[in-house]
Design a protein around this motif. Structure first.
Motif, PDB file in Angstrom:
ATOM      1  N   GLU A  27       0.832  -1.197   0.000  1.00 47.30           N
ATOM      2  CA  GLU A  27       0.000   0.000   0.000  1.00 47.30           C
ATOM      3  C   GLU A  27       0.873   1.257   0.000  1.00 47.30           C
ATOM      4  OE1 GLU A  27      -2.873  -0.385  -0.737  1.00 47.30           O
ATOM      5  OE2 GLU A  27      -4.162  -1.466   0.670  1.00 47.30           O
ATOM      6  N   GLY A  28       2.000   1.196   0.723  1.00 45.86           N
ATOM      7  CA  GLY A  28       2.923   2.326   0.703  1.00 45.86           C
ATOM      8  C   GLY A  28       3.460   2.589  -0.692  1.00 45.86           C
ATOM      9  N   ASP A  29       3.797   1.518  -1.408  1.00 47.65           N
ATOM     10  CA  ASP A  29       4.272   1.675  -2.785  1.00 47.65           C
ATOM     11  C   ASP A  29       3.191   2.296  -3.664  1.00 47.65           C
ATOM     12  OD1 ASP A  29       6.650   0.575  -2.016  1.00 47.65           O
ATOM     13  OD2 ASP A  29       6.278  -1.401  -2.898  1.00 47.65           O
ATOM     14  N   ALA A  30       1.936   1.905  -3.438  1.00 48.52           N
ATOM     15  CA  ALA A  30       0.832   2.471  -4.224  1.00 48.52           C
ATOM     16  C   ALA A  30       0.744   3.980  -4.002  1.00 48.52           C
ATOM     17  CB  ALA A  30      -0.482   1.788  -3.852  1.00 48.52           C
ATOM     18  N   VAL A  31       0.948   4.423  -2.756  1.00 40.99           N
ATOM     19  CA  VAL A  31       0.927   5.854  -2.466  1.00 40.99           C
ATOM     20  C   VAL A  31       2.071   6.560  -3.191  1.00 40.99           C
ATOM     21  CG1 VAL A  31       1.250   7.579  -0.643  1.00 40.99           C
ATOM     22  CG2 VAL A  31      -0.262   5.625  -0.272  1.00 40.99           C
ATOM     23  N   LEU A  32       3.264   5.973  -3.150  1.00 40.42           N
ATOM     24  CA  LEU A  32       4.418   6.589  -3.820  1.00 40.42           C
ATOM     25  C   LEU A  32       4.183   6.711  -5.320  1.00 40.42           C
ATOM     26  CD1 LEU A  32       7.353   4.826  -1.938  1.00 40.42           C
ATOM     27  CD2 LEU A  32       6.514   7.153  -1.609  1.00 40.42           C
ATOM     28  N   CYS A  33       3.558   5.695  -5.919  1.00 37.89           N
ATOM     29  CA  CYS A  33       3.259   5.758  -7.354  1.00 37.89           C
ATOM     30  C   CYS A  33       2.252   6.865  -7.653  1.00 37.89           C
ATOM     31  CB  CYS A  33       2.729   4.412  -7.844  1.00 37.89           C
ATOM     32  SG  CYS A  33       3.964   3.095  -7.876  1.00 37.89           S
ATOM     33  N   GLN A  34       1.276   7.055  -6.769  1.00 37.33           N
ATOM     34  CA  GLN A  34       0.305   8.130  -6.971  1.00 37.33           C
ATOM     35  C   GLN A  34       0.958   9.496  -6.797  1.00 37.33           C
ATOM     36  OE1 GLN A  34      -3.680   7.437  -5.097  1.00 37.33           O
ATOM     37  NE2 GLN A  34      -2.847   5.416  -4.596  1.00 37.33           N
ATOM     38  N   VAL A  35       1.887   9.605  -5.855  1.00 39.29           N
ATOM     39  CA  VAL A  35       2.638  10.854  -5.700  1.00 39.29           C
ATOM     40  C   VAL A  35       3.404  11.163  -6.986  1.00 39.29           C
ATOM     41  CG1 VAL A  35       4.565  11.960  -4.488  1.00 39.29           C
ATOM     42  CG2 VAL A  35       2.823  10.705  -3.200  1.00 39.29           C
ATOM     43  N   ALA A  36       4.070  10.140  -7.535  1.00 38.18           N
ATOM     44  CA  ALA A  36       4.835  10.329  -8.774  1.00 38.18           C
ATOM     45  C   ALA A  36       3.922  10.781  -9.906  1.00 38.18           C
ATOM     46  CB  ALA A  36       5.552   9.033  -9.143  1.00 38.18           C
ATOM     47  N   ALA A  37       2.754  10.154 -10.021  1.00 42.37           N
ATOM     48  CA  ALA A  37       1.816  10.521 -11.088  1.00 42.37           C
ATOM     49  C   ALA A  37       1.368  11.974 -10.938  1.00 42.37           C
ATOM     50  CB  ALA A  37       0.618   9.578 -11.064  1.00 42.37           C
ATOM     51  N   ARG A  38       1.127  12.416  -9.711  1.00 40.35           N
ATOM     52  CA  ARG A  38       0.694  13.798  -9.501  1.00 40.35           C
ATOM     53  C   ARG A  38       1.812  14.789  -9.821  1.00 40.35           C
ATOM     54  NH1 ARG A  38      -2.901  13.278  -3.897  1.00 40.35           N
ATOM     55  NH2 ARG A  38      -4.127  11.471  -4.584  1.00 40.35           N
ATOM     56  N   LEU A  39       3.042  14.433  -9.470  1.00 40.79           N
ATOM     57  CA  LEU A  39       4.166  15.317  -9.803  1.00 40.79           C
ATOM     58  C   LEU A  39       4.335  15.440 -11.318  1.00 40.79           C
ATOM     59  CD1 LEU A  39       6.828  14.303  -7.129  1.00 40.79           C
ATOM     60  CD2 LEU A  39       5.456  16.388  -7.208  1.00 40.79           C
ATOM     61  N   ARG A  40       4.173  14.305 -12.017  1.00 35.54           N
ATOM     62  CA  ARG A  40       4.246  14.376 -13.491  1.00 35.54           C
ATOM     63  C   ARG A  40       3.127  15.250 -14.048  1.00 35.54           C
ATOM     64  NH1 ARG A  40       6.290   8.843 -13.438  1.00 35.54           N
ATOM     65  NH2 ARG A  40       4.158   8.089 -13.158  1.00 35.54           N
ATOM     66  N   ALA A  41       1.939  15.130 -13.455  1.00 32.19           N
ATOM     67  CA  ALA A  41       0.778  15.845 -13.987  1.00 32.19           C
ATOM     68  C   ALA A  41       0.930  17.357 -13.856  1.00 32.19           C
ATOM     69  CB  ALA A  41      -0.489  15.372 -13.275  1.00 32.19           C
ATOM     70  N   ILE A  42       1.551  17.820 -12.770  1.00 31.28           N
ATOM     71  CA  ILE A  42       1.659  19.271 -12.568  1.00 31.28           C
ATOM     72  C   ILE A  42       2.960  19.840 -13.129  1.00 31.28           C
ATOM     73  CG2 ILE A  42       0.228  19.173 -10.493  1.00 31.28           C
ATOM     74  CD1 ILE A  42       2.758  19.485  -8.840  1.00 31.28           C
ATOM     75  N   SER A  43       3.833  18.980 -13.642  1.00 31.54           N
ATOM     76  CA  SER A  43       5.118  19.451 -14.171  1.00 31.54           C
ATOM     77  C   SER A  43       4.931  19.992 -15.586  1.00 31.54           C
ATOM     78  CB  SER A  43       6.148  18.318 -14.184  1.00 31.54           C
ATOM     79  OG  SER A  43       6.406  17.853 -12.884  1.00 31.54           O
ATOM     80  N   ARG A  44       5.677  21.025 -15.897  1.00 27.33           N
ATOM     81  CA  ARG A  44       5.705  21.535 -17.264  1.00 27.33           C
ATOM     82  C   ARG A  44       6.580  20.614 -18.120  1.00 27.33           C
ATOM     83  NH1 ARG A  44       8.377  27.101 -16.427  1.00 27.33           N
ATOM     84  NH2 ARG A  44       9.765  25.637 -15.359  1.00 27.33           N
TER      85      ARG A  44
END
Length: 703
Positions: free
Chosen positions: A325-342
């Motif tokens: 579950e911790g890994d799932a959270v880290l993957c979601q964090v990564a996806a959000r960082l990609r989404a807001i990055s230029r």
């Protein structure tokens, strides 16, 4: 002059024609399926052999004819007929090498091949050199030419049609095609022979040339041997070519696999395998290139920002729900960082729950602040786990180049700013300031000094009495950790406790506190003094799977009753992971120790929830106690907490009591226990005894 034919030789000539056709089709494959240089070699060599095969059929067919006169064949004219056969073979093989056969090419090729075959035949007929000219029947001559052209067109069509076939089907089709072509060539030859009428009085002028009854056998044998050697060479070359193709294909496959493996190694070397973000190595390489680009724009360099992002409260997710579950959270964090990055931004994962974001071509600190605010907002949204949602925050350190110093210290500066955000309570961002480096260096020095401080005797427990609000007697003590540095002197717990937590020293220090508290309780018991001592448990200790066993062993080792130990946890820690906290506190209750919630009122818990935790005490935060005399709101909050806590069967302890007014208000509100400088400062066990603050009895606690 009448002529007749040796049928055996005729049949032999037809077989030679069919065999030559079979070899011709095989040679055509070799010309088609090899490279340009090999194709030329196969064309020349194949034309010599194929031409000889076709010519031998013609010559054997001539030998099958018997005239009432002795005949022979002029060698030079016979050679010319052989050359014609070789030329027509070259034409046929070059046509076979084409990718496609258009109607115009088919027509021209068929006429050229048919003409060449007819030239071979009629030049060969001229090799007889009769004294009187041969009388030709025009329609049979035309028919023989038509048969030659049709046979040539059929051969080309059959070959191009066979290209799509493979294996046994291709070989079977080749045999059938060879028989058809052999019959067509033989038909043309014997039709041309039938068109010739030899004058009755003619004699052969080339009787001394090529002649002899065994000549047909020699020609056939030579042709068959030559054709067989050529066919064998063609088959061998085809097999070698196929093996080479398979080897090349295998090598290409291996090369592709090596390229894939190399790409995977590159990915593993520079990408985080869990989140598929860049790792630290790739981020630092990209940062170096970005800094070079920025420096090239001097004297007005472009600005870039580095954001160092650390998740707040991530470890309880791993501990409570598992690493999956911790890994799932880290993957979601990564996806959000990609989404807001230029497009020109680069997010990366550089540690367990640590991320960085490189933002190039920004306007300055205001743009960096705006980026940090977007990251905070994105990462504060709930995360979906398999069966529940969790909410996290993050702490962000922001550094801008070149505003905040030399390029070599950007990551260190961002890290220092991030820990400043952590010290500010988390869920915020902090822009780097120069003194943060001083703080970072001081923290490193302190954590080095803190290692081994217990062994060197620099740590000590001081005890602050907890006073019964009615009788004024000491009901118990709170053990407070103190560190005296040899050079720095007394270091505040507010300074070294966060350092111990950050650098992984808090578990060892927590074990030392438990051991010293139990040892002191045993020492007092030997003096006839029975007290309860409260110790503070950190969030890191609560996550230990063997915390209960550590406490049990310490109590047993010193012969201390579990009820003499009170474990205090802050309200914020209790609310970090409610399920795990409830489970751990239940196990502590089963062990027999009492439980207390410290700093109550600073978190977001409810009394009903705290009742589920089976605690026995609430400690009202000193911030409310400090404002009692001057704030009606503070008095209302404290009064409500006391009344509700009593309704739930909980004892209330007020800490931070410093004035007579505060004491009087708390006593009037019915607060059970008081603690603060008004009664006593934290002091050593010897100082407590000297001050007479250990005068208590076990029964006094229940008064």
């Amino acid at each position: 002059m009448n002529q007749h034919y040796d049928l055996g030789v005729v049949a032999l000539s037809m077989l030679v024609a069919a065999y030559a056709s079979y070899v011709a089709l095989d040679l055509a494959r070799r010309v088609r399926n090899t490279d340009s240089r090999s194709s030329i070699l196969w064309t020349v060599g194949g034309a010599l052999v194929l031409g000889s095969g076709i010519w031998s059929m013609h010559f054997v067919g001539m030998l099958a004819m018997h005239l009432p006169i002795e005949v022979g064949y002029d060698p030079l004219t016979t050679l010319l007929s052989w050359i014609a056969a070789v030329v027509v073979s070259i034409v046929a093989l070059r046509l076979a090498a084409r990718d496609t056969l258009r109607p115009a090419s088919l027509t021209a090729g068929s006429l050229a091949m048919g003409g060449g075959i007819c030239a071979m035949h009629y030049i060969g007929m001229a090799a007889l050199q009769l004294s009187l000219p041969v009388i030709w029947q025009p329609w049979l001559v035309a028919l023989s030419i038509a048969i030659a052209c049709v046979a040539s067109a059929s051969a080309l069509l059959i070959f191009f049609g066979m290209r799509k076939l493979h294996g046994l089907r291709a070989r079977g089709a080749q045999v059938v095609a060879a028989l058809v072509m052999g019959l067509a060539i033989g038909g043309m030859h014997y039709t041309g022979m039938a068109a010739a009428h030899f004058p009755a009085d003619a004699i052969c002028l080339s009787v001394d040339g090529l002649a002899g009854r065994s000549l047909d056998t020699m020609v056939v044998l030579a042709s068959v041997i030559l054709l067989s050697l050529t066919l064998f060479t063609s088959l061998l070359d085809a097999r070698l070519h196929a093996k080479a193709s398979r080897l090349a294909s295998s090598l290409q496959s291996v090369n592709a696999q090596l390229q894939d493996a190399n790409a995977e190694l590159q990915r593993l070397a520079f990408m985080d395998p869990l989140t598929d973000l860049a790792n630290r190595a790739l981020f630092e390489e990209r940062l170096a290139r970005a800094l070079d680009r920025a420096d090239r724009k001097s004297p007005d360099p472009a600005r870039l920002a580095v954001l160092f992002i650390d998740l707040d409260g991530f470890k309880p997710i791993n501990d409570s729900y598992g690493h999956g579950e911790g890994d799932a959270v880290l993957c979601q964090v990564a996806a959000r960082l990609r989404a807001i990055s230029r497009n020109n931004d680069m997010p990366a994962r550089v540690g367990g729950d640590e991320f960085v974001l490189l933002a190039e071509d920004i306007g300055g600190v205001p743009d960096a602040r705006a980026t940090a605010a977007r990251v905070l907002q994105a990462l504060a949204q709930p995360y979906q786990l398999s069966s529940r949602q969790v909410t996290l925050s993050c702490s962000i350190g922001v550094v801008v180049y070149p505003d905040h110093g030399h390029r070599d210290v950007l990551m260190t500066s961002a890290d220092a700013a991030m820990y400043a955000a952590k010290r500010a309570g988390g869920s915020t961002y902090t822009v780097f300031e120069p003194q943060m480096h001083v703080d970072a260096r001081r923290q490193m020095e302190l954590q080095q000094a803190l290692r081994g401080a217990a062994e060197r005797g620099e740590l000590a427990l001081h005890y602050q009495p907890k006073i019964d609000s009615q009788s004024g007697r000491t009901l118990g003590l709170e053990a407070l950790l103190r560190w005296t540095h040899p050079q720095l002197g007394a270091v505040s717990p507010g300074v070294f406790i966060p350092i111990a937590e950050r650098f992984g020293l808090i578990i060892a220090i927590g074990d030392w506190v438990i051991e010293q508290a139990c040892r002191q309780l045993a020492a007092w018991a030997r003096e006839g003094i029975t007290l309860c001592v409260a110790i503070n448990l950190s969030a890191h200790q609560l996550r230990l799977p063997d915390l209960i066993e550590r406490l049990r062993q310490a109590l047993q080792r010193h012969g201390v009753a579990a009820r003499q130990l009170i474990c205090e946890i802050t309200e914020t820690v209790a609310m970090e992971d409610t399920e795990a906290t409830e489970r751990t506190l239940q196990q502590l209750g089963e062990l027999g120790v009492e439980l207390s919630i410290d700093d109550f009122g600073t978190g977001y818990s409810s009394l009903a929830y705290l009742r589920k935790l089976r605690v026995q005490q609430l400690k009202i935060d000193h911030g409310f106690v400090r404002d009692l005399a001057d704030s009606a709101d503070a008095r209302a909050v404290v009064s409500a907490v006391v009344q509700l806590a009593h309704a739930l069967g909980l004892r209330v302890v007020a800490e931070g009591v410093e004035t007579p007014e505060q004491r009087a208000i708390l006593v009037d509100m019915g607060c059970d226990e008081l603690q603060g400088f008004y009664f006593a400062k934290p002091m050593s066990a010897q100082a407590l005894a000297s001050a007479g603050l250990l005068d208590c009895s076990p029964e006094s606690r229940n008064q």
